[in-house]
Design an enzyme around this catalytic site. Structure first.
Site, short mmCIF file in Angstrom:
data_model
loop_
_atom_site.label_atom_id
_atom_site.label_comp_id
_atom_site.label_asym_id
_atom_site.label_seq_id
_atom_site.Cartn_x
_atom_site.Cartn_y
_atom_site.Cartn_z
N PRO A 107 -3.73 4.12 2.11
CA PRO A 107 -3.63 4.06 0.65
C PRO A 107 -2.18 3.81 0.23
O PRO A 107 -1.25 4.31 0.88
CB PRO A 107 -4.08 5.44 0.18
CG PRO A 107 -4.54 6.17 1.40
CD PRO A 107 -4.05 5.45 2.60
N THR A 108 -2.00 3.03 -0.83
CA THR A 108 -0.64 2.74 -1.30
C THR A 108 -0.08 3.94 -2.03
O THR A 108 -0.72 4.48 -2.93
CB THR A 108 -0.65 1.51 -2.24
OG1 THR A 108 -1.87 1.52 -2.96
CG2 THR A 108 -0.53 0.23 -1.45
N GLY A 109 1.10 4.35 -1.63
CA GLY A 109 1.86 5.36 -2.34
C GLY A 109 1.16 6.68 -2.54
O GLY A 109 1.14 7.22 -3.62
N CYS A 110 0.54 7.21 -1.48
CA CYS A 110 -0.05 8.53 -1.65
C CYS A 110 -0.04 9.30 -0.34
O CYS A 110 0.26 8.75 0.71
CB CYS A 110 -1.45 8.46 -2.23
SG CYS A 110 -2.66 7.94 -1.05
N VAL A 111 -0.37 10.60 -0.43
CA VAL A 111 -0.32 11.46 0.75
C VAL A 111 -1.64 11.47 1.51
O VAL A 111 -2.68 11.37 0.91
CB VAL A 111 0.06 12.91 0.38
CG1 VAL A 111 1.58 13.07 0.43
CG2 VAL A 111 -0.48 13.29 -0.97
#
Lengths: 111, 135, 96
Positions: A107-111
């Site tokens: 996922p883009t830009g997530c934990v």
């Protein structure tokens, strides 16, 4: 590029271990990926993994963790729709780790 | 949210012909992971991004039109569509996807995300923003 | 001559220029974002009047445009038809 072996089949992955092609995913490769992280997949894990696959099928993206938490809460109940529950299942970060087992891109830009 | 900046993404390009539409959508989704007051505007050829029935299987590109339906989940629910741009292209609201969001405070009641606005209404919305991003 | 337009008529002057230069016997092929010019209800549609016009089907489908939305007399072709048109014309002018 790397690869993972599961049940006699070879699955292409990227350098971080995410499947190169989500259409090659099956339950065997998910279990092997989990084993590599010393994680045994239970019914609770599969609920989240299946949810992610359905979400991706519908929207063509992986949900951000905030979105995942809320949606899980709505679908599976409030006791599961919180980050504590999801982090217990997926200690490396619910979206990141669960997306990997579900065969989705990171996922883009997530934990 | 009170001191969150009001950020607007202005989309003016058709999908597929250039990469702007998809890039914008990715930035919006990444940005929405943070607490921001996000709104989107679709005008000029940007209105084509929201049309129904897109099928890219014949051109070998990812069909990202289903992703607009996820915006509500990301709490992006102020989507302004410029009426003049639709009319010029022979489109009506019926040609666009029906985008909704669910209001958690009202037992997940479904509400419309798209607001059809005139040029002058859109002008006021723009004037009210803190930051504008152009795609 | 075959004229190719791959830009939206609402985001540039390619279609306007192409249709004003076309001569008798020339053909116009709309591809990529150029296919938006073929929509009957759009303001650009009158530019096509009096010309022989084709559009690339896969580009229409990608943009959610069904054939019933097209201006009258427009010919929908596939990639093989595209190749045939290029072959059938002595010159190709791309209005990039």
């Amino acid at each position: 590029m790397g690869s993972i072996e599961a049940n006699g089949k070879t699955y292409e992955t990227d350098e971080e271990g995410y499947l190169a092609d989500l259409n090659t995913w099956d339950k065997d490769v998910a279990a092997v990926m989990a084993n590599l992280d010393d994680c045994e997949l239970t019914e609770n894990h599969w609920e989240v993994i299946n949810f992610l696959r359905e979400y991706y099928e519908e929207y063509q993206i992986a949900p951000a963790v905030r979105v995942l938490t809320k949606a899980i809460g709505k679908k599976l109940g409030k006791d599961k729709g919180n980050s504590k529950y999801l982090y217990e299942l997926f200690p490396y970060g619910p979206a990141k780790q669960a997306c990997k087992y579900a065969g989705l891109p990171k996922p883009t830009g997530c934990v | 949210m009170s001191n969150a900046k009001k950020m607007m993404y202005i989309n003016r390009k058709a999908p597929y012909g250039t990469i702007y539409a998809w890039e914008s959508l990715e930035v919006v989704l990444i940005g929405a992971a943070f607490e921001q007051d996000v709104s989107l505007a679709f005008m000029d050829d940007g209105v084509y991004q929201l049309t129904k029935g897109q099928d890219t299987s014949g051109i070998g590109m990812k069909n990202f039109s289903p992703t607009y339906a996820a915006l509500g989940d990301f709490e992006v629910n102020k989507i302004y569509v410029d009426k003049e741009s639709l009319e010029e292209r022979g489109l009506t609201l019926d040609d666009l996807q029906h985008l909704v969001w669910e209001d958690e405070d009202e037992d997940w009641a479904e509400k419309d995300s798209i607001r059809l606005v005139s040029r002058s209404e859109l002008s006021d919305v723009l004037a009210d923003q803190d930051v504008l991003f152009n795609f | 001559m075959l004229h190719l337009v791959n830009k939206s008529p609402y985001d540039g002057s390619s279609l306007n220029t192409a249709t004003s230069i076309m001569q008798n016997g020339d053909t116009l092929l709309l591809i990529e974002d150029g296919v938006y010019g073929a929509v009957k209800a759009g303001k650009a549609a009158p530019l096509l009047e009096g010309h022989s016009v084709s559009v690339l089907g896969p580009d229409l489908a990608a943009r959610g445009i069904t054939e019933d939305k097209l201006a009258d007399g427009i010919n929908v072709i596939d990639y093989a038809g595209f190749v045939d048109m290029v072959e059938a014309n002595d010159k190709v002018q791309s209005w990039l």
